[in-house]
Design an enzyme around this catalytic site. Structure first.
Site, PDB file in Angstrom:
ATOM      1  N   SER A   1      19.889  53.793  33.697  1.00 37.66           N
ATOM      2  CA  SER A   1      20.378  54.010  35.062  1.00 37.66           C
ATOM      3  C   SER A   1      19.297  54.543  35.999  1.00 37.66           C
ATOM      4  CB  SER A   1      21.565  54.973  35.036  1.00 37.66           C
ATOM      5  OG  SER A   1      22.622  54.459  34.257  1.00 37.66           O
TER       6      SER A   1
ATOM      7  N   HIS B   1      19.679  59.592  38.148  1.00 42.33           N
ATOM      8  CA  HIS B   1      19.919  58.685  39.273  1.00 42.33           C
ATOM      9  C   HIS B   1      19.072  59.049  40.486  1.00 42.33           C
ATOM     10  CE1 HIS B   1      24.039  56.788  38.051  1.00 42.33           C
ATOM     11  NE2 HIS B   1      23.181  56.825  37.042  1.00 42.33           N
TER      12      HIS B   1
END
Length: 291
Positions: A191, A241
């Site tokens: 991610s 993230h």
């Protein structure tokens, strides 16, 4: 009157042209013609090294970032998807492999066992964790996101620049996780690197003056998933993230800087080195705090 029209470019049939490739004699428009020792040549002939007096890649078509245009502009994305899938399967096939690859700052596997983690010198975890998944829905979601976001970005940047962006984004996400997460909390997944690709996509869209609304909507959805609990017994690492997103945007600003020639190469290389050193500094600071 149609019989008096000039032929259309073989790559852009809607563009009439009176110029042909000096080697293959195909009609080429101004956007496709490349100066040769005699006349002009088409991109395919130049790519094959047809006697322009330069190396085959010297006048080859290039991306907006200066990378070479390849026959398969999404090859590296396919390879990265394959690596993620292969590591996922390997983690199921080899007991204990996931524990050796996931991102952990400092931990003891069992009483009396040696201390392990990034802080003990296992720096490989900062990148191996980027390719590691232990749930099928996790790897599937990241593979889809990598294909949707990464494919077009690879075509726009070129393979070498795209690979640097992906790895640095993954490293940047891991560095922020290492800095801000409890050292015994395992973190894994692509991610962070994919968020880096999204950050670079925002920069690219802005640079090329594309319609920003779809990109900003995607960015908003990513932030929603990052900070709004969705339940289901799993959690998202906001550190990975945000670290990946910021790193990807910074790298893209350097790769897409409005400069040309040798100066562009220096700016791009300098931006990548600067981002790597910034991530390394974060890692060194956190390691010093844990040891």
């Amino acid at each position: 009157m149609d019989t008096e029209r000039l032929p259309g470019c073989y790559r852009h049939p809607d563009r009439d042209t009176g110029i042909s490739c000096a080697r293959c004699d195909r009609p080429i428009c101004p956007d496709c013609m490349i100066s040769a020792s005699v006349g002009y040549q088409c991109p395919e002939c130049v790519r094959g090294g047809s006697g322009t007096g330069h190396a085959p890649a010297a006048n080859a078509p290039r991306t907006v970032a200066g990378g070479l245009v390849s026959a398969d502009p999404q090859l590296l994305t396919k390879i990265l998807i394959g690596i993620n899938a292969a590591v996922f399967l390997a983690a199921y096939a080899v007991p204990g492999l996931a524990v050796q690859l996931e991102l952990l700052g400092r931990y003891v596997e069992y009483y009396g066992a040696p201390v392990e983690g990034v802080s003990t010198g296992q720096y490989h975890r900062l990148l191996t964790s980027v390719f590691l998944h232990v749930e099928w829905w996790h790897v599937f979601g990241n593979i889809v996101a990598l294909w949707v976001i990464g494919g077009p970005l690879e075509a726009a940047l070129g393979r070498a620049r795209y690979l640097a962006l992906y790895l640095l984004s993954g490293l940047g996400g891991s560095a922020l996780v290492y800095l801000l997460t409890a050292p015994n909390t395992p973190t894994l997944g692509a991610s962070g690197a994919i968020c880096g690709l999204l950050g670079a996509t925002v920069v690219l869209a802005r640079r090329l003056r594309y319609e920003m609304r779809p990109v900003l909507i995607t960015l908003g959805l990513m932030l929603l998933v990052t900070f709004v609990p969705l339940g289901g017994g799993w959690s998202v690492s906001w550190q990975a993230h945000i670290g990946g997103l910021v790193t990807g945007a910074l790298v893209a600003l350097g790769l897409l800087a409005p400069v040309t020639g040798r100066k562009r190469t220096l700016v791009q290389g300098g931006a990548c080195v600067a981002v790597f050193l910034l991530a390394a500094a974060v890692i060194v600071v956190r390691t010093a705090a844990l040891t």
